[in-house]
Design an enzyme around this catalytic site. Structure first.
Site, PDB file in Angstrom:
ATOM      1  N   THR A 140      -8.709   4.878  -4.476  1.00  0.00           N
ATOM      2  CA  THR A 140      -7.641   5.334  -3.581  1.00  0.00           C
ATOM      3  C   THR A 140      -7.043   4.211  -2.745  1.00  0.00           C
ATOM      4  O   THR A 140      -6.083   4.451  -2.012  1.00  0.00           O
ATOM      5  CB  THR A 140      -8.174   6.430  -2.649  1.00  0.00           C
ATOM      6  OG1 THR A 140      -9.356   5.962  -1.981  1.00  0.00           O
ATOM      7  CG2 THR A 140      -8.510   7.686  -3.438  1.00  0.00           C
ATOM      8  N   GLY A 141      -7.590   2.999  -2.820  1.00  0.00           N
ATOM      9  CA  GLY A 141      -6.979   1.864  -2.134  1.00  0.00           C
ATOM     10  C   GLY A 141      -7.679   1.407  -0.885  1.00  0.00           C
ATOM     11  O   GLY A 141      -7.038   0.814  -0.009  1.00  0.00           O
ATOM     12  N   LYS A 142      -8.980   1.623  -0.758  1.00  0.00           N
ATOM     13  CA  LYS A 142      -9.691   1.214   0.459  1.00  0.00           C
ATOM     14  C   LYS A 142      -9.744  -0.316   0.567  1.00  0.00           C
ATOM     15  O   LYS A 142      -9.486  -0.877   1.629  1.00  0.00           O
ATOM     16  CB  LYS A 142     -11.108   1.806   0.447  1.00  0.00           C
ATOM     17  CG  LYS A 142     -11.134   3.330   0.464  1.00  0.00           C
ATOM     18  CD  LYS A 142     -12.534   3.872   0.537  1.00  0.00           C
ATOM     19  CE  LYS A 142     -13.325   3.590  -0.730  1.00  0.00           C
ATOM     20  NZ  LYS A 142     -12.765   4.270  -1.909  1.00  0.00           N
ATOM     21  N   THR A 143     -10.097  -0.987  -0.515  1.00  0.00           N
ATOM     22  CA  THR A 143     -10.143  -2.445  -0.487  1.00  0.00           C
ATOM     23  C   THR A 143      -8.756  -3.031  -0.284  1.00  0.00           C
ATOM     24  O   THR A 143      -8.585  -4.032   0.422  1.00  0.00           O
ATOM     25  CB  THR A 143     -10.764  -2.963  -1.796  1.00  0.00           C
ATOM     26  OG1 THR A 143     -12.050  -2.371  -1.980  1.00  0.00           O
ATOM     27  CG2 THR A 143     -10.906  -4.473  -1.769  1.00  0.00           C
ATOM     28  N   LEU A 144      -7.741  -2.420  -0.889  1.00  0.00           N
ATOM     29  CA  LEU A 144      -6.370  -2.895  -0.702  1.00  0.00           C
ATOM     30  C   LEU A 144      -5.939  -2.767   0.749  1.00  0.00           C
ATOM     31  O   LEU A 144      -5.245  -3.647   1.291  1.00  0.00           O
ATOM     32  CB  LEU A 144      -5.427  -2.107  -1.615  1.00  0.00           C
ATOM     33  CG  LEU A 144      -3.959  -2.530  -1.621  1.00  0.00           C
ATOM     34  CD1 LEU A 144      -3.830  -3.964  -2.120  1.00  0.00           C
ATOM     35  CD2 LEU A 144      -3.136  -1.590  -2.487  1.00  0.00           C
ATOM     36  N   HIS A 169      -0.915  31.110 -25.467  1.00  0.00           N
ATOM     37  CA  HIS A 169      -0.997  30.592 -24.096  1.00  0.00           C
ATOM     38  C   HIS A 169       0.399  30.384 -23.518  1.00  0.00           C
ATOM     39  O   HIS A 169       0.671  30.748 -22.364  1.00  0.00           O
ATOM     40  CB  HIS A 169      -1.760  29.261 -24.070  1.00  0.00           C
ATOM     41  CG  HIS A 169      -3.229  29.380 -24.313  1.00  0.00           C
ATOM     42  ND1 HIS A 169      -4.044  30.197 -23.567  1.00  0.00           N
ATOM     43  CD2 HIS A 169      -4.042  28.772 -25.228  1.00  0.00           C
ATOM     44  CE1 HIS A 169      -5.301  30.089 -24.002  1.00  0.00           C
ATOM     45  NE2 HIS A 169      -5.317  29.219 -25.022  1.00  0.00           N
ATOM     46  N   GLU A 216      -2.172  28.449 -29.490  1.00  0.00           N
ATOM     47  CA  GLU A 216      -1.482  27.709 -28.431  1.00  0.00           C
ATOM     48  C   GLU A 216      -0.170  28.389 -28.035  1.00  0.00           C
ATOM     49  O   GLU A 216       0.187  28.392 -26.850  1.00  0.00           O
ATOM     50  CB  GLU A 216      -1.231  26.264 -28.881  1.00  0.00           C
ATOM     51  CG  GLU A 216      -2.480  25.465 -29.214  1.00  0.00           C
ATOM     52  CD  GLU A 216      -3.460  25.396 -28.050  1.00  0.00           C
ATOM     53  OE1 GLU A 216      -3.022  25.472 -26.875  1.00  0.00           O
ATOM     54  OE2 GLU A 216      -4.676  25.274 -28.298  1.00  0.00           O
ATOM     55  N   VAL A 246       0.857  -1.187   0.000  1.00  0.00           N
ATOM     56  CA  VAL A 246       0.000   0.000   0.000  1.00  0.00           C
ATOM     57  C   VAL A 246       0.893   1.236   0.000  1.00  0.00           C
ATOM     58  O   VAL A 246       1.712   1.413   0.913  1.00  0.00           O
ATOM     59  CB  VAL A 246      -0.942   0.005   1.224  1.00  0.00           C
ATOM     60  CG1 VAL A 246      -1.874   1.204   1.163  1.00  0.00           C
ATOM     61  CG2 VAL A 246      -1.737  -1.302   1.288  1.00  0.00           C
TER      62      VAL A 246
END
Length: 677
Positions: free
Chosen positions: A283-287, A503, A500, A241
Site C-alpha cells: 500500500t506504499g508504507k515504505t514509499l 450467470h 456462463e 505517492v
C-alpha cells in the site's frame, strides 16, 4: 650402526699408579696390553688377541673415505693401531696426553618425547653448521689460541711485522665493516619480510570478513547502514505517492515538525517521537517514509527489523544503541524501521531463547528512556500491528499511528494514471474503467497490472499499450493465464457456454445485481469460463437486496444446466458457485441479523450452540438458498431466447464484453471483426 663423538680436554701425563697398576710388574703389563689392545692382527703378532677388526662410522662422509687429518689424532692413530714401539705400555704411556676419550653411542631411532626430539634436532643443526666438524673440533680446541683483549695483543700473538701492521689493521677494519653491513642487511631483510607477512595477514582477514559465511565473525557492530544522503531521496516526494491522501496529510505535519520545530514548541508542545505506519502489504508504507525524507531534507536512516536479529546474544541491542547514537549526533533526522514486528514483537518468556527480549528492551529504552531523544523521529512500518508489544505502541514512543489502507476507486484511478504515464499507451485506455474492475488491488498490484499489459503489448508487436492489453492483464491477475492448449470437446464447451450465459442473464435482469463486465468460456487457471462483474463504486456496505442478488447470480449456472440438459446431466461446475451462495446465506443469518426467525442476533461460534439453535440456523440457510434457486430459475425461464442467443455467441466468439452482451440480448448481430478476441 655406531657413531663416534669425541671430546678432548688437556690432561697431564699419567703413571701406572693412576691406573691402579702399581702392584703389577712391567713385563706382565706388557703381556696384558698385547692381549687387550688391537695393535695388529693376530697372525702377525707373537701372541693371540681377542680383538677383531671393526669398522666404526665417522660423522662425515669425508672422514669415512679419507680417514683423519694429520693432527695429533693422526699421531695417536699411528702409535695406537700400529706397533712401532718396542713396548705397548711405553707407547700408551707416552701418547696418553694425545688420547681423547671415545664414547660410542647407538643411533637407533626410538620414540622420544616432543621436547627431547626438538632438542636433539636443534643440536643436530648446530653440529651440522659448525666448521670445522664437531669430530675434529675436539682436537683443534687443544691448539686454540688464548682469547685476546685488543687488536694490539692479537698482532703481537701472530708476530706480525711492524711494516705489515697498518695493512693488517686496515684489512681487519674493512672486514669488520663488511660483516656489520651484512648483519644490517640481514636484519633489514628480516624486518621487510615480517612487514610483508603482516600485510598479507591483514589482507587475509579483510578478505574473510567479506566472505558471506565468515563475515559474521569479523563484522563490526559500529552501527547499521550510514545515513542516507537526503540528496539521494529528493527524487521521492509526496507527489509520487498516490491514493493515500489522509496518510500523506498526517506525514506532511511530521515534515513541518522537522523543518520548523519552533512553530510547534512555542506553545509548550513536544515533537512526536514515533509514527507507526500500519497497512496491508503493497500500500506504499515504505514509499511514504521515503517521501518524508525527501520533503524534510534531513538525514534519513533506514533499517529493517530483521537486521537486528542475530544468533549472537547482545548484537541486536548493540546495533540499536549505535543506530540511535549516530542519529542523535545528526539530529534532526528520521529513522525508518521497516517490518517493525520482527524486532518489536510481544515479549514472551521462553527457555529456548532467554535473551530474545534484549533487543526490544533496548529499543524501548532508546525511544523513551532517561536520556533525551530530541530531534530524532522514528517511523515504523508493519503489516501486523496486533503482533507489536504494548509497551512499544503506547504514547511517548509511537505517538501517532497512521493507517495506510488499500486505495479506493479514486486512488486506484490516480495510481493507474501515474504508472500509465511511464509507458506508451493508447489514449483510448480508460483508467477509471480498469479501476472499477480492480477492487481490492493495492498500489503494488496496480503497478504489476500496468507492467503485465506492457509486456503483453510487446509480445504482440504493438507500438503502444491498448485497452485490450489492460483487460488481458487484469484477467490474468484475477483468474490466471489462458489455457489455449486445453482441448475441450464440443459437448463440454456447450455446457460451459450455457452455464456462463446463465450467470450473465440472471445478473443482467436482476435488480441490485452488479453490472456485468465480460463473459468468456476461455479456460483460465482452474476455471473453464468466467463472468466478471464491474461495480459502479466501491461497496462499503451491502443491502439485503444486494446480497440476495449475488446469491441469485451464483445459482444461475446450475439452473441453466438443469433447464437445458435436464437434472440427469447437471455437472460439478457449480461447486464454487454453491460455496459462494452458502457463505452469503450463513453470514446473513449468523452475522448480519437478516433472518426473521432468528432475529437480530449474532452466532459467532456455532459449534457451542444448542442443537435446536443449530438446526434453526441450518433451516434458515437452506430456505434462503432454495428461494434464490427458484428466483434464478424464474428469470431464465422468462428469458430462454436471450439465454440461447448469448450461449451461441459465446460458442462463436469465446469472449464478449458488456457492449457485445447488450447487443446480443437486444437481438442485434455482432460484427465478427469487433468480436474476435
Amino acid at each position: 650402526m655406531f657413531s663416534l663423538s669425541a671430546t678432548v680436554q688437556p690432561q697431564p701425563l699419567l703413571t701406572l699408579r693412576d691406573f691402579g697398576l702399581s702392584d703389577f710388574r712391567v713385563s706382565h703389563l706388557g703381556e696384558l696390553f698385547d692381549r687387550l689392545l688391537p695393535c695388529q692382527p693376530a697372525e702377525l703378532s707373537n701372541t693371540s688377541t681377542l680383538w677383531k677388526t671393526s669398522y666404526i662410522s665417522s660423522q662425515t662422509f669425508f672422514q669415512n673415505k679419507h680417514g683423519f687429518s694429520d693432527t695429533p689424532f693422526g699421531t695417536l692413530r699411528s702409535s695406537f693401531f700400529c706397533r712401532q714401539h718396542s713396548s705397548n705400555l711405553q707407547s700408551v704411556c707416552s701418547d696418553l696426553h694425545y688420547w681423547p676419550v671415545f664414547i660410542q653411542t647407538r643411533s637407533f631411532k626410538t620414540l622420544k618425547s616432543k621436547t627431547r626430539r626438538l632438542q636433539s634436532t636443534s643440536e643436530r643443526f648446530s653440529e651440522t653448521e659448525s666448521t670445522p666438524t664437531s669430530f675434529l673440533k675436539g682436537f683443534l680446541l687443544r691448539e686454540r689460541a688464548p682469547d685476546v683483549d685488543s687488536l694490539e695483543k692479537l698482532m703481537k700473538t701472530k708476530n706480525i711485522p711492524e711494516g705489515q701492521q697498518d695493512a693488517f689493521k686496515t684489512g681487519f677494519a674493512e672486514g669488520f665493516l663488511k660483516a656489520q653491513a651484512l648483519t644490517q642487511k640481514s636484519s633489514d631483510s628480516l624486518r621487510r619480510t615480517r612487514l610483508f607477512l603482516l600485510v598479507l595477514l591483514l589482507l587475509g582477514i579483510y578478505g574473510l570478513s567479506k566472505t558471506p559465511f565468515l563475515s559474521v565473525r569479523f563484522r563490526t557492530t559500529s552501527g547499521l547502514d550510514a545515513a542516507v544522503d537526503p540528496i539521494q531521496m529528493k527524487n521521492v516526494t509526496f507527489e509520487h505517492v498516490k491514493g493515500v491522501e489522509e496518510a500523506k496529510q498526517e506525514l506532511q505535519e511530521v515534515v513541518e515538525f522537522l523543518k520548523n520545530p519552533q512553530k510547534f514548541t512555542a506553545l509548550g508542545g513536544k515533537l512526536p517521537k514515533g509514527i507507526l505506519l500500519v497497512g496491508p502489504p503493497g500500500t506504499g508504507k515504505t514509499l511514504l517514509a521515503r517521501a518524508v525524507a525527501g520533503e524534510a531534507d534531513v538525514p534519513f536512516y533506514y533499517a529493517s527489523g530483521s537486521e537486528f536479529d542475530e544468533m549472537f546474544v547482545g548484537v541486536g541491542a548493540s546495533r540499536i544503541r549505535n543506530l540511535f547514537r549516530e542519529a542523535k549526533a545528526n539530529a534532526p533526522c528520521v529513522i525508518f524501521i521497516d517490518e517493525l514486528d520482527s524486532v518489536g514483537g510481544k515479549r514472551i518468556e521462553s527457555p529456548m531463547h532467554p535473551y530474545s527480549r534484549q533487543t526490544i528492551n533496548q529499543l524501548l529504552a532508546e525511544m523513551d528512556g532517561f536520556k533525551p531523544n530530541e530531534g530524532v523521529i522514528i517511523i515504523g512500518a508493519t503489516n501486523f500491528p496486533e503482533a507489536l508489544d504494548n509497551a512499544l505502541i503506547r504514547p511517548g514512543r509511537f505517538d501517532m499511528q497512521v493507517t495506510v489502507p488499500r486505495p479506493d476507486i479514486r486512488g486506484r484511478t490516480e495510481i493507474l494514471k501515474w504508472y500509465l504515464s511511464k509507458i506508451k499507451f493508447d489514449v483510448s485506455i480508460d483508467a477509471a474503467v480498469i479501476a472499477r474492475g480492480t477492487v481490492g488491488f493495492s498500489g503494488a498490484d496496480l503497478e504489476n497490472l500496468v507492467n503485465q499489459a506492457a509486456l503483453k503489448a510487446a509480445i504482440d508487436g504493438k507500438d503502444m499499450v491498448t485497452m485490450v492489453d489492460m483487460e488481458f492483464a487484469k484477467d490474468k491477475i484475477l483468474m490466471g493465464p489462458e489455457r489455449r492448449s486445453v482441448e475441450i470437446d464440443r459437448k463440454n464447451k456447450t455446457i460451459t457456454a450455457y452455464h456462463e450465459s446463465g450467470h450473465a442473464i440472471v445478473a443482467y435482469y436482476t435488480k441490485d445485481a452488479m453490472p456485468i463486465n465480460k463473459a468468456t468460456i476461455m479456460p483460465r487457471g482452474p476455471t473453464l469460463g468466467h463472468v466478471s462483474m464491474l461495480p459502479e463504486n466501491d461497496m462499503w456496505s451491502e443491502t439485503r437486496s444486494q446480497l440476495l442478488a449475488q446469491m441469485d447470480v451464483s445459482m444461475g449456472g446450475r439452473v441453466a444446466e438443469e433447464l437445458m440438459f435436464g437434472t440427469e446431466h447437471i455437472t460439478t461446475g457449480a461447486s464454487s458457485d454453491f460455496d459462494n451462495a452458502t457463505k452469503i446465506a450463513k453470514m446473513m443469518v449468523t452475522k448480519y441479523g437478516m433472518s426473521e426467525k432468528l432475529g437480530v442476533m449474532t452466532y459467532s461460534d456455532t459449534g457451542k450452540l444448542s442443537p435446536d439453535t443449530q438446526a434453526a440456523i441450518e433451516q434458515e440457510v437452506r430456505t434462503l438458498l432454495k428461494d434464490s434457486y427458484e428466483r434464478a430459475k424464474s428469470v431464465l425461464k422468462s428469458h430462454a431466447k436471450e439465454h440461447k442467443n448469448l450461449a451461441d455467441a459465446l460458442l462463436t466468439y469465446e469472449t464478449l464484453d458488456i457492449k457485445e452482451i447488450q447487443m446480443v440480448l437486444e437481438g442485434k448481430s455482432l460484427e465478427p471483426k469487433s468480436c474476435l478476441s
